[in-house]
Write a protein that holds these residues in place. Structure first.
Motif, PDB file in Angstrom:
ATOM      1  N   ARG A  16       7.638  20.181 -10.311  1.00  0.00           N
ATOM      2  CA  ARG A  16       7.218  19.415 -11.485  1.00  0.00           C
ATOM      3  C   ARG A  16       6.922  17.958 -11.098  1.00  0.00           C
ATOM      4  O   ARG A  16       5.945  17.370 -11.549  1.00  0.00           O
ATOM      5  N   ALA A  17       7.763  17.403 -10.235  1.00  0.00           N
ATOM      6  CA  ALA A  17       7.555  16.021  -9.786  1.00  0.00           C
ATOM      7  C   ALA A  17       6.214  15.888  -9.066  1.00  0.00           C
ATOM      8  O   ALA A  17       5.483  14.910  -9.260  1.00  0.00           O
ATOM      9  N   PHE A  18       5.877  16.875  -8.265  1.00  0.00           N
ATOM     10  CA  PHE A  18       4.593  16.817  -7.559  1.00  0.00           C
ATOM     11  C   PHE A  18       3.420  16.908  -8.528  1.00  0.00           C
ATOM     12  O   PHE A  18       2.404  16.230  -8.365  1.00  0.00           O
ATOM     13  N   THR A  19       3.551  17.759  -9.518  1.00  0.00           N
ATOM     14  CA  THR A  19       2.474  17.853 -10.502  1.00  0.00           C
ATOM     15  C   THR A  19       2.244  16.503 -11.185  1.00  0.00           C
ATOM     16  O   THR A  19       1.105  16.043 -11.336  1.00  0.00           O
ATOM     17  N   LEU A  20       3.341  15.863 -11.570  1.00  0.00           N
ATOM     18  CA  LEU A  20       3.213  14.555 -12.214  1.00  0.00           C
ATOM     19  C   LEU A  20       2.604  13.525 -11.275  1.00  0.00           C
ATOM     20  O   LEU A  20       1.755  12.728 -11.673  1.00  0.00           O
ATOM     21  N   SER A  21       3.022  13.533 -10.020  1.00  0.00           N
ATOM     22  CA  SER A  21       2.526  12.511  -9.097  1.00  0.00           C
ATOM     23  C   SER A  21       1.061  12.751  -8.749  1.00  0.00           C
ATOM     24  O   SER A  21       0.297  11.805  -8.566  1.00  0.00           O
ATOM     25  N   VAL A  22       0.653  14.008  -8.676  1.00  0.00           N
ATOM     26  CA  VAL A  22      -0.756  14.307  -8.426  1.00  0.00           C
ATOM     27  C   VAL A  22      -1.603  13.839  -9.616  1.00  0.00           C
ATOM     28  O   VAL A  22      -2.669  13.235  -9.448  1.00  0.00           O
ATOM     29  N   GLN A  23      -1.103  14.075 -10.806  1.00  0.00           N
ATOM     30  CA  GLN A  23      -1.813  13.595 -11.996  1.00  0.00           C
ATOM     31  C   GLN A  23      -1.870  12.067 -12.000  1.00  0.00           C
ATOM     32  O   GLN A  23      -2.914  11.471 -12.303  1.00  0.00           O
ATOM     33  N   ALA A  24      -0.750  11.444 -11.653  1.00  0.00           N
ATOM     34  CA  ALA A  24      -0.709   9.977 -11.624  1.00  0.00           C
ATOM     35  C   ALA A  24      -1.728   9.427 -10.634  1.00  0.00           C
ATOM     36  O   ALA A  24      -2.475   8.485 -10.934  1.00  0.00           O
ATOM     37  N   GLY A  25      -1.761  10.021  -9.453  1.00  0.00           N
ATOM     38  CA  GLY A  25      -2.687   9.531  -8.432  1.00  0.00           C
ATOM     39  C   GLY A  25      -4.138   9.729  -8.834  1.00  0.00           C
ATOM     40  O   GLY A  25      -4.991   8.865  -8.613  1.00  0.00           O
ATOM     41  N   ARG A  26      -4.403  10.867  -9.458  1.00  0.00           N
ATOM     42  CA  ARG A  26      -5.774  11.140  -9.899  1.00  0.00           C
ATOM     43  C   ARG A  26      -6.198  10.147 -10.990  1.00  0.00           C
ATOM     44  O   ARG A  26      -7.277   9.549 -10.924  1.00  0.00           O
ATOM     45  N   LEU A  27      -5.336   9.983 -11.972  1.00  0.00           N
ATOM     46  CA  LEU A  27      -5.613   9.037 -13.054  1.00  0.00           C
ATOM     47  C   LEU A  27      -5.843   7.631 -12.492  1.00  0.00           C
ATOM     48  O   LEU A  27      -6.782   6.932 -12.900  1.00  0.00           O
ATOM     49  N   ALA A  28      -4.983   7.233 -11.562  1.00  0.00           N
ATOM     50  CA  ALA A  28      -5.079   5.887 -11.011  1.00  0.00           C
ATOM     51  C   ALA A  28      -6.394   5.701 -10.258  1.00  0.00           C
ATOM     52  O   ALA A  28      -7.038   4.658 -10.349  1.00  0.00           O
ATOM     53  N   HIS A  29      -6.785   6.721  -9.531  1.00  0.00           N
ATOM     54  CA  HIS A  29      -8.042   6.631  -8.788  1.00  0.00           C
ATOM     55  C   HIS A  29      -9.205   6.385  -9.748  1.00  0.00           C
ATOM     56  O   HIS A  29     -10.078   5.564  -9.483  1.00  0.00           O
ATOM     57  N   ARG A  30      -9.203   7.108 -10.857  1.00  0.00           N
ATOM     58  CA  ARG A  30     -10.295   6.966 -11.813  1.00  0.00           C
ATOM     59  C   ARG A  30     -10.203   5.679 -12.626  1.00  0.00           C
ATOM     60  O   ARG A  30     -11.211   5.179 -13.124  1.00  0.00           O
ATOM     61  N   ALA A  31      -8.993   5.142 -12.731  1.00  0.00           N
ATOM     62  CA  ALA A  31      -8.813   3.919 -13.530  1.00  0.00           C
ATOM     63  C   ALA A  31      -9.100   2.654 -12.735  1.00  0.00           C
ATOM     64  O   ALA A  31      -8.977   1.557 -13.261  1.00  0.00           O
ATOM     65  N   LEU A  32      -9.461   2.799 -11.465  1.00  0.00           N
ATOM     66  CA  LEU A  32      -9.777   1.657 -10.606  1.00  0.00           C
ATOM     67  C   LEU A  32      -8.609   0.685 -10.456  1.00  0.00           C
ATOM     68  O   LEU A  32      -8.451  -0.234 -11.258  1.00  0.00           O
ATOM     69  N   PRO A  33      -7.821   0.845  -9.404  1.00  0.00           N
ATOM     70  CA  PRO A  33      -6.683  -0.046  -9.176  1.00  0.00           C
ATOM     71  C   PRO A  33      -7.096  -1.507  -9.004  1.00  0.00           C
ATOM     72  O   PRO A  33      -8.239  -1.802  -8.637  1.00  0.00           O
ATOM     73  N   MET A  34      -6.154  -2.387  -9.279  1.00  0.00           N
ATOM     74  CA  MET A  34      -6.349  -3.826  -9.062  1.00  0.00           C
ATOM     75  C   MET A  34      -6.711  -4.095  -7.609  1.00  0.00           C
ATOM     76  O   MET A  34      -6.435  -3.294  -6.732  1.00  0.00           O
ATOM     77  N   ARG A  35      -7.297  -5.241  -7.392  1.00  0.00           N
ATOM     78  CA  ARG A  35      -7.501  -5.700  -6.017  1.00  0.00           C
ATOM     79  C   ARG A  35      -6.195  -6.311  -5.512  1.00  0.00           C
ATOM     80  O   ARG A  35      -5.600  -7.122  -6.200  1.00  0.00           O
ATOM     81  N   THR A  36      -5.779  -5.927  -4.329  1.00  0.00           N
ATOM     82  CA  THR A  36      -4.572  -6.555  -3.792  1.00  0.00           C
ATOM     83  C   THR A  36      -4.904  -7.985  -3.357  1.00  0.00           C
ATOM     84  O   THR A  36      -6.057  -8.313  -3.100  1.00  0.00           O
ATOM     85  N   ARG A  37      -3.853  -8.807  -3.331  1.00  0.00           N
ATOM     86  CA  ARG A  37      -4.019 -10.209  -2.936  1.00  0.00           C
ATOM     87  C   ARG A  37      -3.098 -10.528  -1.777  1.00  0.00           C
ATOM     88  O   ARG A  37      -2.047  -9.921  -1.629  1.00  0.00           O
ATOM     89  N   GLU A  38      -3.484 -11.499  -0.997  1.00  0.00           N
ATOM     90  CA  GLU A  38      -2.623 -11.953   0.090  1.00  0.00           C
ATOM     91  C   GLU A  38      -1.499 -12.832  -0.439  1.00  0.00           C
ATOM     92  O   GLU A  38      -0.416 -12.892   0.116  1.00  0.00           O
ATOM     93  N   VAL A  39      -1.801 -13.532  -1.521  1.00  0.00           N
ATOM     94  CA  VAL A  39      -0.922 -14.609  -1.970  1.00  0.00           C
ATOM     95  C   VAL A  39      -0.456 -14.322  -3.397  1.00  0.00           C
ATOM     96  O   VAL A  39      -1.175 -13.711  -4.185  1.00  0.00           O
ATOM     97  N   ALA A  40       0.741 -14.781  -3.701  1.00  0.00           N
ATOM     98  CA  ALA A  40       1.315 -14.542  -5.029  1.00  0.00           C
ATOM     99  C   ALA A  40       0.458 -15.169  -6.123  1.00  0.00           C
ATOM    100  O   ALA A  40      -0.228 -16.160  -5.913  1.00  0.00           O
TER     101      ALA A  40
END
Lengths: 262, 262, 262, 262
Positions: free
Chosen positions: A222-246
């Protein structure tokens, strides 16, 4: 409503599950149910005709009513893999085949030569080939050109649970093969590994040991199903750009108001 | 049925959400709804009395009906943080306070001295202190001894989205503080980061920028909820032991049966 | 007194240097001198007959009096690589050849099929083949079986300077090919990368861009020589076992003596 | 001609060596000689007056003729550390002191509060304080403001040999403290770790267990000296910029000449 089209079917679940190493067949059945898995890999080896338990196991798998993806586990040459694939087609009644041609018994890693050669023959024979491979781009390009249904790079050697050992290589595969179905196979140890590759844009993940050897395989599935869904959703939702600085999440504009009276 | 007890309440959701930097208040509202978030951090700075938009925003937040966790963002000394905490208690009507005492404007990292000193006073004054800190064990032990409600180590500098920069340090914190509520705060960039720290046994995760700056914040909030659930489930399900060396998921016992006829 | 035997010679230096991209030929000459490099890779492309500068450059290289290792850079098939190797043998007067058969123009990564095929022919024709490859074990095993003089896995794509992207894969290669000459080629960015792979037991390191594009290529070449020596020495000196948990370097036995009076 | 100015002296060697855990004093002596180390840390604990071996050991250390850096290993409070520092000044005849105030017995990590408090007193009393600390920036800034001679952040918990666990944090320290002497202390396991932090611009490295517990401590000491030199040289030579994407070291301009005839 974000189905995966592969091998002629449309899937809602992007978690493929292996069927070996569970404490009991009932645990597997419960895990499949709980995790709403639609694709199960099965090994012909489990069906040895002299084996009673093999028949019972096979009956059990069939009752689960999922898409079966027979594999050629344990094959060391293209010829052997082709033979096993043909037998699997007869026995399991499917043209799907997870092609594994092992090139080294220690790392159990695929043999690029044998894999591409077998894929070529099997595609010609009408199989939907799900080809297990390393993260090598040139091999993946050849498999694409051969016309496999899915390319299945490893994250790490099978059974290690180490997680993605070469993330840039996996990222390169995704970028260079935008139109192929890419499924990470082998080396996934915990759900965050699965989410991580799904965030890269992989189409699905295949897990076996990480579920079967968990303390509670049903909960882990069940945990894997949720994490696969989370990763898929996140990919489509376009993650933030990471930054070097706070950067403050609360923007600091001017003097805070509780300073203003002073 | 795996609630988190913290600050006198029982929570089903282990994802805390920050409320800054969203494209619009309606997006935040929708994200909170979609992700079933129960705890929202809010900043007093957003409520500057001269600001019309501040009042509207505050009205909006209140209507969401969630637990509010006011923060002391932007404070640089224990005294300032204590003052802001007291104001927040009045304005937001809660004894919860997310304590941030910034020790450096470039990394926005917490000042151990100011944080522990402020925590001591605030706990004495009846606050439930959620203390933002680095991954430093000695500081965390002091915060525990002071009696804070939750210790909130960073994964990486705030706003970077870099993910856990020192996983062994986070693991040590969890091992050495088994009875404390530990919430990862700052530096989480994508859902797999959240799953990763939940797998270590962290009690919850606080995210802001990674949701607010996603292309689709509502979908991303939902992705984080799923990944936090996945990580929590996985932690309780006891992950497999990782291995150095490959191991076939299909055990190879004896000669495969399709070799036996020959 | 720890010479490297390869291609019929005995080398004191385990740093191989590429000759492209230097600000000026004199800088290259000075770097070679300062770093006491014994093996230089050269590209036939630099010798285009119509090119005056090509002739001068070639003259310069020859005057350095080092072992020359001509490469087949830019070749995309076994046939092309074999042709270039044969030309290089004529022109440079050596049977050494650094075999590069590129399989992808974006990552410039080697084509396993073309590389193994060309190696087979070239070994038969009497070449000492230094084969550029990825970190794929099965490909490396084939190259060993073909009888190459050295197997040269990449650390990362050429010119990136990213350092070892898959250290476990490099470790596996070393463990599984204990009797082969293994030289890391491509992807090394700074001296500590070189030391790192030498500590794993690699026999040598080939560097080009990291020296040529340094602010001070001469000093950087010297730095690489030192780090390669450091890594080699360390490998032979058997590094400590790493520990999960801290351990005082000063053992704490009983009560310290300045407590004993009390 | 790139000396390190610290504590009133000018050093050629940037490798500081701890003196505990060697198989025999003669091995330590040989390692110091072979590696041309100029600074040795010593612990008062080794000099317990009732101990014969302590006296012999101390005699041995003195004969090496190096700068001695007594430490306060095993102290758990500022007061204790100050007392030990004062005793060390008497016994070793130096105003140098490596300040260690342990805040946790499991990780042996420094206590920021005790360390800063003790540093303040010791600086006032005329000591050149070499302060062992974590990679926490705020603590390091306080130590700088107190006027210590050197700030010595850990790479990882002492004795683990794990290497830099949080490289971005070490990089931040260097960037934010450009005028301080920064020496990495604790957690270095192999020479490439030392080169890595020197490449970041650290001024020196202190190693003990990694040399003392090596199979051949003398060779390992020499390896560390070489890697520290390599890292220092590389830092000053300005490393190449890393790239995301491969780039041929041999530029491909136009058609290769062996294609031109056709």
């Amino acid at each position: 409503p974000d189905p995966l089209q592969v091998g002629g079917v449309s899937l809602h679940s992007r978690l493929f599950l292996g069927t070996a190493r569970y404490p009991a067949p009932s645990v597997l059945a419960e895990a499949v149910q709980a995790a709403q898995v639609e694709v199960l890999t099965v090994s012909l080896r489990r069906l040895a005709p002299e084996s009673q338990s093999g028949q019972a196991w096979w009956q059990r798998i069939r009752e689960m009513g999922r898409h079966l993806l027979p594999n050629t586990a344990g094959c060391h040459s293209a010829e052997e893999a082709i033979t096993v694939a043909q037998m699997a087609r007869e026995i399991f009644g499917t043209h799907w085949i997870k092609l594994e041609v092992i090139g080294d018994d220690y790392t159990l890693q695929p043999d690029p030569w044998g894999t591409v050669a077998a894929a070529q023959t099997l595609v010609r024979e009408g199989f939907a080939v799900f080809a297990y491979t390393t993260d090598d781009l040139v091999t993946a390009l050849k498999l694409r050109d051969v016309g496999v249904a899915a390319i299945m790079p490893w994250a790490a050697p099978i059974g290690t649970g180490a997680g993605p050992r070469n993330l840039p290589a996996l990222r390169t595969l995704r970028e260079r093969l935008p139109d192929s179905v890419l499924v990470v196979d082998a080396g996934i140890g915990t759900p965050h590994h699965a989410a991580q590759v799904m965030e890269l844009g992989y189409d699905a993940v295949l897990v076996n040991t990480a579920v079967a050897e968990a303390g509670d395989p049903v909960a882990m599935a069940r945990a894997f199903t949720l994490s696969v869904q989370a990763g898929r959703l996140a990919h489509r939702a376009l993650p933030m750009r990471t930054r070097e600085v706070a950067q403050a999440s609360t923007p600091m504009v001017g003097v805070p108001f509780w300073h203003q009276g002073s």
